[in-house]
Scaffold this motif. Sequence first.
Motif, mmCIF file in Angstrom:
data_model
loop_
_atom_site.group_PDB
_atom_site.id
_atom_site.type_symbol
_atom_site.label_atom_id
_atom_site.label_comp_id
_atom_site.label_asym_id
_atom_site.label_seq_id
_atom_site.Cartn_x
_atom_site.Cartn_y
_atom_site.Cartn_z
ATOM 1 N N ALA A 1 93.164 56.766 42.980
ATOM 2 C CA ALA A 1 93.173 55.801 44.079
ATOM 3 C C ALA A 1 91.802 55.140 44.189
ATOM 4 O O ALA A 1 91.689 53.924 44.358
ATOM 5 N N PHE B 1 89.674 54.944 41.729
ATOM 6 C CA PHE B 1 89.570 54.146 40.506
ATOM 7 C C PHE B 1 90.253 52.805 40.704
ATOM 8 O O PHE B 1 89.738 51.758 40.321
ATOM 9 N N ASP B 2 91.414 52.874 41.346
ATOM 10 C CA ASP B 2 92.184 51.657 41.554
ATOM 11 C C ASP B 2 91.442 50.692 42.460
ATOM 12 O O ASP B 2 91.311 49.520 42.165
ATOM 13 N N ARG B 3 90.976 51.254 43.592
ATOM 14 C CA ARG B 3 90.291 50.395 44.553
ATOM 15 C C ARG B 3 88.977 49.876 43.994
ATOM 16 O O ARG B 3 88.603 48.734 44.196
ATOM 17 N N VAL C 1 89.537 49.028 39.085
ATOM 18 C CA VAL C 1 90.520 48.004 38.703
ATOM 19 C C VAL C 1 90.424 46.815 39.648
ATOM 20 O O VAL C 1 90.264 45.666 39.238
ATOM 21 N N ASP C 2 90.488 47.142 40.955
ATOM 22 C CA ASP C 2 90.378 46.049 41.907
ATOM 23 C C ASP C 2 88.966 45.484 41.891
ATOM 24 O O ASP C 2 88.761 44.305 42.138
#
Lengths: 106, 526, 708
Positions: free
Chosen positions: C628, C630-632, C635-636
């Motif tokens: 999560a 990593f995503d925020r 990636v984001d």
Amino acid sequence: MEVQSSIGLSHFLFISVTLFSLGLFAVVTRKNAVMILMGVELILNASMINFVAFSRFGNLGVNGHIMTLFVIVVAAAEAAIALAIVLNIYKNFTTVNVDEINSLKD
Amino acid sequence: MQQFPFLTLITFLPILGMIAVLALPNTSEKLMKYITIGVSAGQVVLAGIMWSLFNFSLPGISNESSLQFVEKFTWINIQGGSWIGTIKIDYFLGLDGLSMPMVILSAIVTLIAGISSWNIDKSVKGYFALFLLLNTGMMGVFVALDFFLFYIFWELMLLPMYFLIGIWGGKNREYAAIKFFLYTLFGSVFILLSMIALYLSTQEMYNGTKVFTFNLIAMANSANFTQDGILSMTNPSNLRLFAFILLFIGFAIKIPMFPFHTWLPDAHVEAPTPISVILAGVLLKLGGYGILRINYAIFPDITKTVFWWIALFGMINIIYGAYAAMAQKDFKKLIAYSSISHMGYVLLGMAALNTIGISGAILQMFNHGTITAMLFLIVGVIYDRAHTRGLDEFGGLATKMPIYTGFVTVAFFAAIGLPGLSGFISESFVFLGAFSQDSIRIITVISTLGILLGAGYMLWTMQRIYLGPFNERWSEFKDLDARELLMLIPLTAIIFILGVNPSLLLNMMNTSVNAMVDLINHSPMK
Amino acid sequence: MNEIQMLYFALIAMFLPLVGFVITLFTGKKLKYAYIFETTIITITFILSVILLLNKVTTFIDYRFGYALDVALVWAGNWITLPNPITGNPTIIELGIKFDNLAAIMLFVVSTVSMLVHYFSIAYMHNDPRFNRFFAYLGLFTFSMFGIVLTHNLLMMYMFWELVGLSSYLLIGFWFEKKSASDASKKAFIVNRVGDLGMFAGVMIIFLTYGTFTFDKVFAAINSGVLPFNSDFWLTVTGLLLFAGAIGKSAQFPLHVWLPDAMEGPTPVSALIHAATMVAAGVYLIARIFPMLTADALLAIAIIGALSSIIPATIAITQNDIKKVLAYSTISQLGYMVLALGVGAFNYAFFHLVTHAFFKAGLFLGSGSVIHGMHHEQDIREMGGLRKKMPITYYTFLFFTLAISGVPLTSGFLSKDGVLAGTLAFGMLTGHYLFTVIGFFVAFLTATYMFRLVILTFHGKPRNLHKYDHAHESPYLMTIPLIVLALLTTFIFYTANPIAGHSGWFLKDWVNTPQTVAPESSRFDFMISEAKTYDQQIEAGKHHVIHSEEYTHTMHTAEAISMVLSLAIGGIGILLAFSIFQWKKISLDPLPKWMVPIHRFSYNKWYFDELYDVIAVQPTLLLARFLAWFDRTIVDGVVNGVATITRAFSMVIGWIDTNIVDGLVNFSAKLADWFGYLFRKTQTGSVQTYIVYAIVSLIIAFVLLVTI
């Protein structure tokens, strides 16, 4: 044609150039409009001398004299109109100093 | 054969509604809502009629004569002289087994979202006008078979969506709306590029001469590619692969596929409930539909070489989405990430390249549409009451709201893939199909982990919000009202009906899916 | 009754509880007595199941092949048909029921226990605010369990497998206001899902290889030599993957951790689901797929079974919660059944499943009666001396305990003895005596901890006088089910001879070991029957055809030995329990020093929960949080970074645009302006200047004219 007189065309032309130059000088340098007019008269006189000279020495013939007469008339008319203009200028600007009359610029 | 223009009607009915809404004075808000719901209801009825008239045995896909409800007129026809040639764009609508389920889904979800929009109270007129415009855009994408027209509808959707999120959204709405808009536009550019390349590579007969065409069905027939076109079958360069990838990225953004997914959580969290419902219920399906309709049908040879990658990304979506969902603290964000995970199944099923896998993928799109729509409505129910969505702020709601919790249980277990509910069939089909494809077998086995993780985060959410001791802070809560029931009951019914009798949809698409699989299997290998 | 009627009745029996569930669920809020409807339905189902069982075992005798396509009582239809005219290879998914003896007996067991639990619950749950919903859930469970029992294919098995998981989830978490209950229900479902993953993988392999889920078709295909990925190894793997489902559902090691927690559910639920029926579904699954299990698979199953029988037995001996003790004993007994299947003692395994269902349901209902009588006290340290207050509960409980400890005249003696004999025979044939040793050791432990439970609960002096004073015998609605179950625990229902189970009708006529279809190269030698074909088997007689003569002889010897041995060991175990807890001959208070770590290890359940927390739960959550993040962030972050870079770039472009591009434009304008300014200077407005210009120009023109 034999040239006996020591006074030739070149003398006339010299006088004429001198008069023209003096007239031009007066036109360009004088501040007073009347003086400029007088300069113009000098230039006209220089041209008249040329006409006469060329009618005597050149092949203009009588035409030179006739042109001279025309120039005298034109000069008189010119002087009359120009003086009228100068008078009007004086009326509008209360001066005949051409440096101050530069409304052409605007 | 001239027939009743069902597709034009179902596509442009919302535009009529929009004109009506715009013509109304600002004060007659109720009437605007009735018009919107009436239009959507009309679409559902039309979709139902079309379903009953739909001939299950006609494949469509690459065969223009077996499309149904076709409406085809020349729309733009420019005689460009010898240098440009004829530019011809058709108004070409039609259905086959690929689009029919999507049209039904779109009609149903939009109706539910329309009902859910009932308590919008900020500039009502604008909202419903945009909502109806969005409706036309979505429907249009599913029925358009001319690439140009498809693209127009595709872009048409963006604008209302941008405003619907950006004006009626939550706190951080502008950021989310812009992100959504730019991201999708970014993908659209790729689609546009490939579209032009495809246009310049395919020709069909028109008035006795061969002219370049945007016809998607013609493009799906490899015989229509010109000999020297940049995307022709015989072109030895990798341009076809390149065009495939461009298109795929364009559609993958919509799905959304890792790593192009980050617009989704933001958009969902900020969007108002009905827009989330549409976003999850229909918009994400456009990506999957686009891949099948355009990537798969037009580039079957490339599909055959890259499916391993599609499966890999499917797997990443499933696992990654599930893990990311598990760590969320916001209910809506959790559902958004679960959406990413569930759309991974669609990718995995597509990558199977066999009937059962692709059927599973389409079915999964439909089921995800209904289930996730329901999940977002469920979030909406507590958000309406509590104005917060923090997973840790609730507890024991089952005590206070038993009927609501009943629906929650159905939706959650459908999302987990409980047999008897619709999600199970599609997930099983996806797995069975993908497992049958030799080279992605390992990927499939790893993906099954998603079933476990799904159960993990869903049940944890269930526990945190609905079970446990009741949080007295919410003692004012009332159970569902009639309007909420009206939205949840039809979705629940669909979930049950498709869980017990998935053949309803499977039969509809079977012939087309078979044709698609056949197309891929018989395409030349690079 | 003909075959069709049989199948229709079976279908009716299966769907009636579903009807009950739906109606009770929707009317339960309004109608106070909705539960009567549900109970009636279950009673009808019970009557149907009795009729069906008697008809089945008397009129429609099973065929020994076990997978014969043409003769079994099968009702099936295509659920999903996906025709494919292009390849001519349609995808067909069948649903259907197969009504063999196994199914008939299980149907009877499930409906009996379910009915008794319904009656028991009327009294036990009478004050509950969600009283009717409880009955609805019981109906859902019964339906799902019938689905497992009757199905003739793997997919349907898997579907109902998940559905019992759901009912189990709902019922464990029935008192969801308690955090522990909601925790337990979640844990049960998720741990089960772990096993289900394996099972689903097995199902996928089966479908990939055979294109069908139907047991009989799969077995027939294996028999004709079609193997997954063309290898014995993968057949073993497939069998074990399917077995993974059983590990989850039957709470076998290493997935046994959910069952003790599941005791958070109401006690009747524990009796029905977590003792008698659902947890036995795993064993039933192995029984169903038994023909396809290879020698390696069976060995692995036996190892899991042995571990699952001994680990919980060592834990049960130190637990203080009456239900926890029973829960661990359930795992242990299920381990027995799995062990028995692993060693090839198919019929004894199934026999034990049936007898265990009755006596363990009895034990749980008995504990429910105690808990009810003690006003929801579950800790046996607070009990004692209840014998006088609750005589019916005591005597039935004692009888069930005798059964589980393997005392003659009980059904438990017969089945348990058979299981032990099976392990002994297996040891004698293959040399794997460890299973035998474990089997007998567990028998000893079982007798000890069960009698510890009985003694601490019912014997001696009350340890909590206050609670003891308020204790009372339960109402008849609760005690009568106990008595019925006690009756069903006597030997007479299974055999006429109380010490020879194998000669009774249950084992001789009702349950037959199916013929294995695994390739000969991967069977146990003793499983290779001399009678190869169906006709030969008919000729060879009705029984013992799947095993070689050698196995039959060994089994005879083993039965004799193990009977004596198990009696002795059971007796020692009971004596030990009495001497420690009743007569206090051996003092364990305080514990001897060397026992303290062992006790702690056992008391903390071998630290399995802690272990799984460290190796599975926390890493998962950690990974989730990491991803999560990593995503925020990543990636984001990339997305936002691209946006930021784009904006920075656009600012640069903007600067260039205003200052350079637009600057040029402005510069040209400026230049023009400047020149204009310059030329303006010449326009003085003074006539004389103009004249000078004119003259100068003339002169220049003149000079140019002259020079050129």
